[in-house]
Scaffold this motif. Structure first.
Motif, PDB file in Angstrom:
ATOM      1  N   VAL A  47      -8.834   5.755  18.030  1.00  0.00           N
ATOM      2  CA  VAL A  47      -9.349   4.484  17.516  1.00  0.00           C
ATOM      3  C   VAL A  47      -9.042   4.349  16.034  1.00  0.00           C
ATOM      4  CG1 VAL A  47     -11.471   3.205  17.030  1.00  0.00           C
ATOM      5  CG2 VAL A  47     -11.131   4.223  19.284  1.00  0.00           C
ATOM      6  N   ILE A  48      -9.250   5.446  15.268  1.00  0.00           N
ATOM      7  CA  ILE A  48      -9.028   5.370  13.818  1.00  0.00           C
ATOM      8  C   ILE A  48      -7.554   5.113  13.502  1.00  0.00           C
ATOM      9  CG2 ILE A  48      -9.055   6.713  11.673  1.00  0.00           C
ATOM     10  CD1 ILE A  48     -11.605   8.098  12.768  1.00  0.00           C
ATOM     11  N   VAL A  49      -6.666   5.965  14.050  1.00  0.00           N
ATOM     12  CA  VAL A  49      -5.231   5.789  13.762  1.00  0.00           C
ATOM     13  C   VAL A  49      -4.736   4.459  14.323  1.00  0.00           C
ATOM     14  CG1 VAL A  49      -2.901   6.712  14.135  1.00  0.00           C
ATOM     15  CG2 VAL A  49      -4.791   8.278  13.657  1.00  0.00           C
ATOM     16  N   GLY A  50      -5.186   4.120  15.537  1.00  0.00           N
ATOM     17  CA  GLY A  50      -4.771   2.867  16.169  1.00  0.00           C
ATOM     18  C   GLY A  50      -5.176   1.661  15.355  1.00  0.00           C
ATOM     19  N   SER A  51      -6.402   1.660  14.815  1.00  0.00           N
ATOM     20  CA  SER A  51      -6.821   0.476  14.070  1.00  0.00           C
ATOM     21  C   SER A  51      -6.163   0.398  12.701  1.00  0.00           C
ATOM     22  CB  SER A  51      -8.353   0.392  13.959  1.00  0.00           C
ATOM     23  OG  SER A  51      -8.913   1.644  13.774  1.00  0.00           O
ATOM     24  N   ILE A  52      -5.824   1.546  12.112  1.00  0.00           N
ATOM     25  CA  ILE A  52      -5.077   1.483  10.843  1.00  0.00           C
ATOM     26  C   ILE A  52      -3.689   0.888  11.096  1.00  0.00           C
ATOM     27  CG2 ILE A  52      -4.035   2.813   8.964  1.00  0.00           C
ATOM     28  CD1 ILE A  52      -6.317   4.823   9.242  1.00  0.00           C
ATOM     29  N   VAL A  53      -3.055   1.343  12.192  1.00  0.00           N
ATOM     30  CA  VAL A  53      -1.723   0.821  12.510  1.00  0.00           C
ATOM     31  C   VAL A  53      -1.787  -0.684  12.797  1.00  0.00           C
ATOM     32  CG1 VAL A  53       0.161   0.890  14.196  1.00  0.00           C
ATOM     33  CG2 VAL A  53      -0.814   3.020  13.356  1.00  0.00           C
ATOM     34  N   LEU A  54      -2.806  -1.093  13.562  1.00  0.00           N
ATOM     35  CA  LEU A  54      -2.886  -2.499  13.985  1.00  0.00           C
ATOM     36  C   LEU A  54      -3.369  -3.419  12.879  1.00  0.00           C
ATOM     37  CD1 LEU A  54      -4.292  -2.312  17.622  1.00  0.00           C
ATOM     38  CD2 LEU A  54      -2.001  -3.009  16.911  1.00  0.00           C
ATOM     39  N   GLY A 105      -4.608  -2.205   9.576  1.00  0.00           N
ATOM     40  CA  GLY A 105      -4.605  -1.665   8.224  1.00  0.00           C
ATOM     41  C   GLY A 105      -3.566  -2.301   7.329  1.00  0.00           C
ATOM     42  N   ARG A 106      -2.385  -2.616   7.903  1.00  0.00           N
ATOM     43  CA  ARG A 106      -1.363  -3.184   7.050  1.00  0.00           C
ATOM     44  C   ARG A 106      -0.528  -4.213   7.799  1.00  0.00           C
ATOM     45  NH1 ARG A 106       2.013   2.351   7.167  1.00  0.00           N
ATOM     46  NH2 ARG A 106       2.361   2.227   9.376  1.00  0.00           N
ATOM     47  N   GLY A 107      -1.140  -4.757   8.863  1.00  0.00           N
ATOM     48  CA  GLY A 107      -0.521  -5.895   9.526  1.00  0.00           C
ATOM     49  C   GLY A 107       0.648  -5.560  10.416  1.00  0.00           C
ATOM     50  N   GLY A 108       0.372  -5.291  11.665  1.00  0.00           N
ATOM     51  CA  GLY A 108       1.429  -5.178  12.659  1.00  0.00           C
ATOM     52  C   GLY A 108       2.010  -3.792  12.816  1.00  0.00           C
ATOM     53  N   VAL A 109       2.460  -3.518  14.037  1.00  0.00           N
ATOM     54  CA  VAL A 109       3.111  -2.251  14.324  1.00  0.00           C
ATOM     55  C   VAL A 109       4.548  -2.337  13.831  1.00  0.00           C
ATOM     56  CG1 VAL A 109       3.523  -0.566  16.136  1.00  0.00           C
ATOM     57  CG2 VAL A 109       1.748  -2.264  16.439  1.00  0.00           C
ATOM     58  N   SER A 110       5.069  -1.264  13.340  1.00  0.00           N
ATOM     59  CA  SER A 110       6.455  -1.066  12.893  1.00  0.00           C
ATOM     60  C   SER A 110       7.066  -2.196  12.085  1.00  0.00           C
ATOM     61  CB  SER A 110       7.401  -0.795  14.058  1.00  0.00           C
ATOM     62  OG  SER A 110       7.644  -1.977  14.784  1.00  0.00           O
ATOM     63  N   SER A 150       2.270  17.378  11.961  1.00  0.00           N
ATOM     64  CA  SER A 150       1.941  16.079  12.544  1.00  0.00           C
ATOM     65  C   SER A 150       0.878  15.364  11.720  1.00  0.00           C
ATOM     66  CB  SER A 150       1.496  16.227  14.003  1.00  0.00           C
ATOM     67  OG  SER A 150       0.374  17.061  14.100  1.00  0.00           O
ATOM     68  N   VAL A 151      -0.065  16.129  11.143  1.00  0.00           N
ATOM     69  CA  VAL A 151      -1.045  15.504  10.253  1.00  0.00           C
ATOM     70  C   VAL A 151      -0.325  14.915   9.042  1.00  0.00           C
ATOM     71  CG1 VAL A 151      -2.948  15.945   8.656  1.00  0.00           C
ATOM     72  CG2 VAL A 151      -3.037  16.872  10.971  1.00  0.00           C
ATOM     73  N   TRP A 152       0.592  15.701   8.473  1.00  0.00           N
ATOM     74  CA  TRP A 152       1.384  15.201   7.340  1.00  0.00           C
ATOM     75  C   TRP A 152       2.105  13.919   7.731  1.00  0.00           C
ATOM     76  CZ3 TRP A 152       6.698  14.684   7.844  1.00  0.00           C
ATOM     77  CH2 TRP A 152       7.308  14.058   6.745  1.00  0.00           C
ATOM     78  N   PHE A 153       2.755  13.921   8.889  1.00  0.00           N
ATOM     79  CA  PHE A 153       3.571  12.782   9.316  1.00  0.00           C
ATOM     80  C   PHE A 153       2.722  11.520   9.447  1.00  0.00           C
ATOM     81  CE2 PHE A 153       5.553  10.219  12.734  1.00  0.00           C
ATOM     82  CZ  PHE A 153       6.771   9.956  12.125  1.00  0.00           C
ATOM     83  N   VAL A 154       1.601  11.635  10.146  1.00  0.00           N
ATOM     84  CA  VAL A 154       0.750  10.461  10.370  1.00  0.00           C
ATOM     85  C   VAL A 154       0.185   9.952   9.054  1.00  0.00           C
ATOM     86  CG1 VAL A 154      -1.389   9.659  11.455  1.00  0.00           C
ATOM     87  CG2 VAL A 154       0.174  11.097  12.749  1.00  0.00           C
ATOM     88  N   VAL A 155      -0.379  10.868   8.239  1.00  0.00           N
ATOM     89  CA  VAL A 155      -0.993  10.449   6.968  1.00  0.00           C
ATOM     90  C   VAL A 155       0.063   9.858   6.039  1.00  0.00           C
ATOM     91  CG1 VAL A 155      -2.155  11.295   4.883  1.00  0.00           C
ATOM     92  CG2 VAL A 155      -2.918  12.066   7.135  1.00  0.00           C
ATOM     93  N   SER A 156       1.215  10.509   5.960  1.00  0.00           N
ATOM     94  CA  SER A 156       2.268  10.067   5.050  1.00  0.00           C
ATOM     95  C   SER A 156       2.802   8.689   5.439  1.00  0.00           C
ATOM     96  CB  SER A 156       3.399  11.101   5.052  1.00  0.00           C
ATOM     97  OG  SER A 156       4.402  10.741   4.137  1.00  0.00           O
ATOM     98  N   LEU A 157       3.032   8.484   6.731  1.00  0.00           N
ATOM     99  CA  LEU A 157       3.562   7.187   7.170  1.00  0.00           C
ATOM    100  C   LEU A 157       2.525   6.080   7.044  1.00  0.00           C
ATOM    101  CD1 LEU A 157       5.876   7.205  10.297  1.00  0.00           C
ATOM    102  CD2 LEU A 157       6.372   6.511   7.963  1.00  0.00           C
ATOM    103  N   LEU A 158       1.245   6.430   7.301  1.00  0.00           N
ATOM    104  CA  LEU A 158       0.200   5.413   7.204  1.00  0.00           C
ATOM    105  C   LEU A 158      -0.074   5.034   5.752  1.00  0.00           C
ATOM    106  CD1 LEU A 158      -2.474   6.406   9.886  1.00  0.00           C
ATOM    107  CD2 LEU A 158      -0.738   4.626  10.022  1.00  0.00           C
ATOM    108  N   SER A 159       0.322   5.910   4.832  1.00  0.00           N
ATOM    109  CA  SER A 159      -0.026   5.633   3.441  1.00  0.00           C
ATOM    110  C   SER A 159       1.038   4.816   2.702  1.00  0.00           C
ATOM    111  CB  SER A 159      -0.301   6.945   2.696  1.00  0.00           C
ATOM    112  OG  SER A 159       0.846   7.754   2.734  1.00  0.00           O
TER     113      SER A 159
END
Lengths: 128, 131
Positions: free
Chosen positions: B117-124, B126-131, A37-46
């Protein structure tokens, strides 16, 4: 009459009268999911965007396809094991209990199969 | 003699406190994540379905209700992840003393908020918009 003594019969069983395999599988999948799950989140966010082209390209790369399939399989098993305990704890009527446990098993197998086939289609089928 | 009915698990005769609150929360977040897993599977299948199917998924994921569900799934994931690690540490035989368990409970709550908060703010943002 069994030749096994009481200790021999009970040696690998807990008070729930089944073995430690459920307990062990739940922990093993948990440890795997920590990593996956760490891989998935980091990979997709990057990846810069997650539009169709970017996501298909991401999914088609072998070093993403393999852990993604692993994530789907392991998450499905972990989910099955967890929901099974919930059903076993709260549903006491034998008929409903068995029906729900079967449903959980079938649903998890079908959903995981569908997801894995979808990933393979993207990775090998030239959908993009 | 009449046999007393056997106690059923979970046998809720405990005082309500942080221990069983976190424990039941682990269950509830687990159930939420099982449902969230369906969204992940839908997303993967939508990608395999081609650009039109993916466009439909994007519209669905942008609906306020689904965005709320995704946010809920994120918090549930953060909690289940952190508290799951706490359980694994316990299984390894560490942190079982009352003081340690209380401290790790607060650590889990804090880490859940931070991670969400960290993951949520990157998604929101960090790169403009969800999905």
């Amino acid at each position: 009459m069994s030749l096994n003594g009481a200790v021999g019969r009970g040696s690998d069983k807990g008070s729930a009268k089944h073995g430690v395999d459920h307990w062990w599988a739940q922990r093993a999948t948990a440890v795997a999911l920590v990593l996956l799950s760490v891989w998935f989140v980091v990979s997709l966010l990057s990846i810069p965007t997650i539009n169709f082209a970017a996501v298909t390209a991401w999914m088609s790369r072998g070093w993403n396809t393999v852990p993604l399939v692993a994530l789907i399989l392991v998450a499905a098993q972990h989910s099955y094991l967890g929901l099974r305990v919930v059903v076993e704890d709260y549903v006491h009527d034998p008929g409903r209990r068995i029906a729900l446990l079967l449903l959980l098993r079938f649903a998890h197998t079908l959903i995981a199969a569908a997801a894995v086939i979808a990933v393979f289609e993207v990775a090998f089928g030239g959908v993009a | 003699m009449l046999e007393r009915p056997r106690p059923l698990s979970p046998f809720l005769h405990y005082r309500w406190q942080y221990t069983n609150t976190l424990s039941i929360a682990h269950r509830v977040t687990g159930i939420i994540l099982s449902l969230g897993f369906l969204l992940l599977v839908y997303w993967v299948i939508a990608i395999a379905g081609g650009p039109a199917a993916y466009a439909r998924a994007e519209i669905l994921f942008a609906r306020p209700l689904v965005e709320g569900l995704l946010a809920l799934a994120l918090v549930a994931f953060a909690y289940h992840f952190c508290n799951g690690i706490r359980h694994l540490v316990w299984d390894a035989g560490f942190g079982l003393e009352r003081r340690e368990a209380r401290r790790s409970a607060w650590l889990v709550v804090l880490a859940t908020i931070l991670l969400s908060v960290i993951v949520g703010s990157i998604v929101l943002f960090g790169r403009g918009g969800v999905s």
